[in-house]
Design a protein around this motif. Sequence first.
Motif, short mmCIF file in Angstrom:
data_model
loop_
_atom_site.label_atom_id
_atom_site.label_comp_id
_atom_site.label_asym_id
_atom_site.label_seq_id
_atom_site.Cartn_x
_atom_site.Cartn_y
_atom_site.Cartn_z
N PHE A 261 0.84 -1.21 0.00
CA PHE A 261 0.00 0.00 0.00
C PHE A 261 0.86 1.24 0.00
O PHE A 261 2.04 1.21 0.35
N GLY A 262 0.22 2.34 -0.44
CA GLY A 262 0.94 3.60 -0.66
C GLY A 262 1.40 4.21 0.64
O GLY A 262 1.06 3.74 1.73
N PRO A 263 2.21 5.26 0.56
CA PRO A 263 2.73 5.88 1.77
C PRO A 263 1.63 6.55 2.58
O PRO A 263 0.76 7.23 2.03
N VAL A 264 1.63 6.31 3.87
CA VAL A 264 0.69 6.96 4.78
C VAL A 264 1.11 8.43 4.90
O VAL A 264 2.30 8.71 5.04
N PRO A 265 0.18 9.36 4.82
CA PRO A 265 0.55 10.79 4.94
C PRO A 265 0.94 11.15 6.37
O PRO A 265 0.14 11.70 7.12
N TRP A 266 2.18 10.85 6.70
CA TRP A 266 2.61 11.02 8.10
C TRP A 266 2.65 12.46 8.55
O TRP A 266 2.52 12.75 9.74
N ASP A 267 2.83 13.40 7.61
CA ASP A 267 2.85 14.81 8.04
C ASP A 267 1.49 15.19 8.62
O ASP A 267 1.40 15.91 9.61
N GLU A 268 0.43 14.63 8.02
CA GLU A 268 -0.91 14.89 8.57
C GLU A 268 -1.02 14.29 9.97
O GLU A 268 -1.52 14.93 10.90
N PHE A 269 -0.52 13.09 10.12
CA PHE A 269 -0.56 12.42 11.43
C PHE A 269 0.10 13.28 12.50
O PHE A 269 -0.49 13.56 13.55
N TRP A 270 1.31 13.75 12.21
CA TRP A 270 2.03 14.52 13.23
C TRP A 270 1.32 15.84 13.52
O TRP A 270 1.35 16.34 14.64
N ARG A 271 0.67 16.40 12.51
CA ARG A 271 -0.08 17.64 12.70
C ARG A 271 -1.25 17.40 13.66
O ARG A 271 -1.50 18.19 14.57
N VAL A 272 -1.96 16.31 13.44
CA VAL A 272 -3.12 16.01 14.29
C VAL A 272 -2.67 15.74 15.72
O VAL A 272 -3.28 16.21 16.68
N ILE A 273 -1.57 14.99 15.84
CA ILE A 273 -1.02 14.70 17.17
C ILE A 273 -0.62 15.98 17.88
O ILE A 273 -0.79 16.12 19.09
N ALA A 274 -0.12 16.94 17.11
CA ALA A 274 0.34 18.19 17.71
C ALA A 274 -0.83 19.11 18.06
O ALA A 274 -0.63 20.20 18.56
N GLY A 275 -2.05 18.66 17.79
CA GLY A 275 -3.21 19.47 18.20
C GLY A 275 -3.88 20.22 17.07
O GLY A 275 -4.78 21.02 17.30
N GLU A 276 -3.44 19.97 15.83
CA GLU A 276 -4.01 20.75 14.73
C GLU A 276 -4.86 19.93 13.79
O GLU A 276 -5.01 20.25 12.61
N GLY A 277 -5.46 18.87 14.31
CA GLY A 277 -6.44 18.13 13.53
C GLY A 277 -7.72 18.94 13.42
O GLY A 277 -7.87 19.95 14.10
N PRO A 278 -8.63 18.49 12.56
CA PRO A 278 -9.85 19.26 12.33
C PRO A 278 -10.68 19.49 13.61
O PRO A 278 -11.36 20.50 13.71
N CYS A 279 -10.63 18.59 14.56
CA CYS A 279 -11.53 18.71 15.72
C CYS A 279 -10.84 18.71 17.08
O CYS A 279 -11.52 18.62 18.10
N ASN A 280 -9.50 18.78 17.11
CA ASN A 280 -8.83 18.70 18.43
C ASN A 280 -9.43 19.67 19.44
O ASN A 280 -9.75 19.30 20.57
N ARG A 281 -9.53 20.91 19.02
CA ARG A 281 -10.01 21.94 19.95
C ARG A 281 -11.43 21.66 20.42
O ARG A 281 -11.73 21.74 21.60
N GLU A 282 -12.29 21.32 19.46
CA GLU A 282 -13.69 21.09 19.82
C GLU A 282 -13.84 19.93 20.79
O GLU A 282 -14.62 20.00 21.73
N ARG A 283 -13.10 18.86 20.54
CA ARG A 283 -13.24 17.69 21.41
C ARG A 283 -12.87 18.04 22.84
O ARG A 283 -13.59 17.73 23.79
#
Lengths: 254, 331
Positions: free
Chosen positions: B277-299
Motif C-alpha cells: 500500500f501507498g505511503p501513509v501521509p505522516w505529516d498529517e498524522f504529526w499535525r493532528v497529534i500536535a493538536g491541529e487536527g480538524p476537531c482537536n479543539r472542539e473535542r
Amino acid sequence: MAEDRARFEYLLRLGDNSLILGHRLSEMLGNAPALEEEMALVNVALDLIGQARLFLGYAGELEGAGRDEDALAYRRDVLDYRCALIVELPNGDFAHAIGRLFLISAFDFELYGALRESADRRLAAIAEKSLKEVTYHLRHAGEWVIRLGDGTEESHRRMQKALEDLWMYTGELFTPDALDEAMREAGIAPDLARLREGWDRRVDAVLREATLTRPAEGWMQSGGKDGRMHTEHLGYILAEMQFLQRAYPDARAW
Amino acid sequence: MYTQGLDGKIGPVREAETAEEKEREARFQARIDAEERIEPNDWMPEGYRRTLIRQISQHAHSEIVGMLPEGNWVTRAPTLRRKAILLAKIQDEAGHGLYLYSACETLGVERAELVEQLLAGKAKYSSIFNYPTLTWADVGMIGWLVDGAAIMNQVPLQRCSYGPYARAMVRICKEESFHQRQGYEIVMTLAQGTPEQRRMAQESLDRWWWPALMMFGPPDSDSVHTAQSMKWKIKRVTNDELRQKFVDVTVPQAERLGLRIPDPQLRWNPERGHYDFGPVPWDEFWRVIAGEGPCNRERLEQRRRAHEEGRWVREAALAHAEKRRLRDRAA
Ligand SMILES: [Fe+2]
Ligand SMILES: [Fe+2]
C-alpha cells in the motif's frame, strides 16, 4: 375497529413519551457532570428507546396501515405526535434534566404498575418489562434530587428552581381526557386520578428528604397528549431526529 | 489503536546502579521472559510502571473522547434500531474508559489526576477522534474501521505482561467485535442502497482510510519505545505489522462491499503474501497529534465544558455525602 383506533392512539401517547424523553436524555451525551452519570443517562435513554420501539411497533400493528415503528417515529410531524409537553422541554441544567426524569419516572412507575393488569395482554407484557427499567430510573433520579436538594446552597437553589419550572407540566399526565376514559372503561388503562395518590406520596417523600418545597398547585399546561398544542421545542426535536429519513426519502433501508 | 504510543517521553528514569538493583531488574525480566503476569503489588521497574501508565491512560482517554464523534449522530440515527445500537455502543465505550482508568489506578495514579491532564491538553489520545463525523456513513465507518483497528491492536494486548491491563483487554475485545460488526452492517446497508447512500459510503471511506491506518502509530522506524515495550511484553506486535494485518483483512471486506479504497498503489503482492500500500501521509498524522487536527479543539472544549458545568453537581454530591456521614455518626 373503532376500539383498535383508540388503542392505537393510546399507544402513541406511551411510545411518544418514551421516544421524546429518550431523545432528550441522549442529548446529555458528552454533557454529563461525571463519566458514571453519562453512562447512567445513556443507559436510561437506551431503555426509553427500547420502550418506544415496543409501544410504537404494537401501535403500528393495531393501526393495520403498514406503518412500523420507524414510520411512526420518523414520518409524523408535530400535529400527529402525542407526547406530553413535559418531555419536550429542553434539558436545561442538570437539576432540570434529572428533576424531569424523576417526575416522569414517578408517573411511569405508577402507570406501568397499573398497566400490568391491562385487559390488553400484550400491553401488559410491555408494561411489565418497562416497569423494571423505570423502577431503576426512578431510584436513580430520586437519589439525585435528594443529593442536589440537600447538597450545597447552589444545588438546592437550582433544584428548587427546576421543580418550580417543571411543575405546571405535571398536571397533564394525570388529567384524563375522553381517550383516557374510553381506555379505562375498556379495562385497558387505569384510572389516572388514582395514580395520583401514589405519585404524590412518592414525590413528597423524596422532596422532604431533599429539604425541597413542593411547588404550589397552579395553572397546569396541557395540549401534548391530545395533540391540541405542543411546545415549540417539538418541531426542532423532530427536525433533528427525522433528518435522514426526510432528506433521503428514497432510501429503503438504513 | 488506542495505544498509538504517541509520546515517547515518560520522564527521566533512574537507571539501576547497585548490584542489588541490577539483580532485581534481571529477576523481573526473567519473570517476563517466562510469560509470568505482573500484578499490582509486584515489584516493577519505574520505567515499566510509567510506560504502562502512559499507555493505559492514553487508551482510557481515547475511549472517552471517542464517544463524542459518534455521539454526534445519536439524535439523528436513521432508525430506532440503529439509535439503540449506537447508544449501547457508546455506553460500552464509556465502560471501557472507566475500566481502563481503574487498571491505571492499580499503578498508583488517581483517575482525577489523569482526567486533569487530559482536560489541560497535556495527555494524548488516539488521533482518529480528531476527525469529524459529517454523515451517517461515518458512524458505520467508525465501527468498521476504527473499532476494527482497535481489535487488531487490542487482541495481542490480551497477553500483555501486566495482569490488570491484559484482563481489561479480554473483556473489552468481546465488545469491540460487536462494534465492528454493527459498523460493517451500516456500511453494507448503505453500499447496497440508493446511489445517494452508496455515494455517502464511498465518500466516508475516502476520508477515513488514511486516518484509520494512522491509528497503529508511527512507522516502526520512527517509533521511540517499541523495542523496550516489546522486551517488557507490554507490546507484542509492532505498529507496522499491525497496520499490514489491518490492510490485509480490510481490503477484501471493502471489495465485498463494492467500495474502492482510496490508494492507487494498493495491490496484492503474491511474493510477500500481503497487500502493498501507498505511503501513509505522516505529516498529517504529526499535525493532528500536535493538536491541529480538524476537531482537536472542539473535542477538548466539549470535555472541558461538561467538566466545568458539572462542577456544582459534583460539589453537591460531595456535600451531601458528608452531611449523611455526619448524620449517621450522630445517630
Ligand atoms: Fe472501546
Ligand atoms: Fe468500540
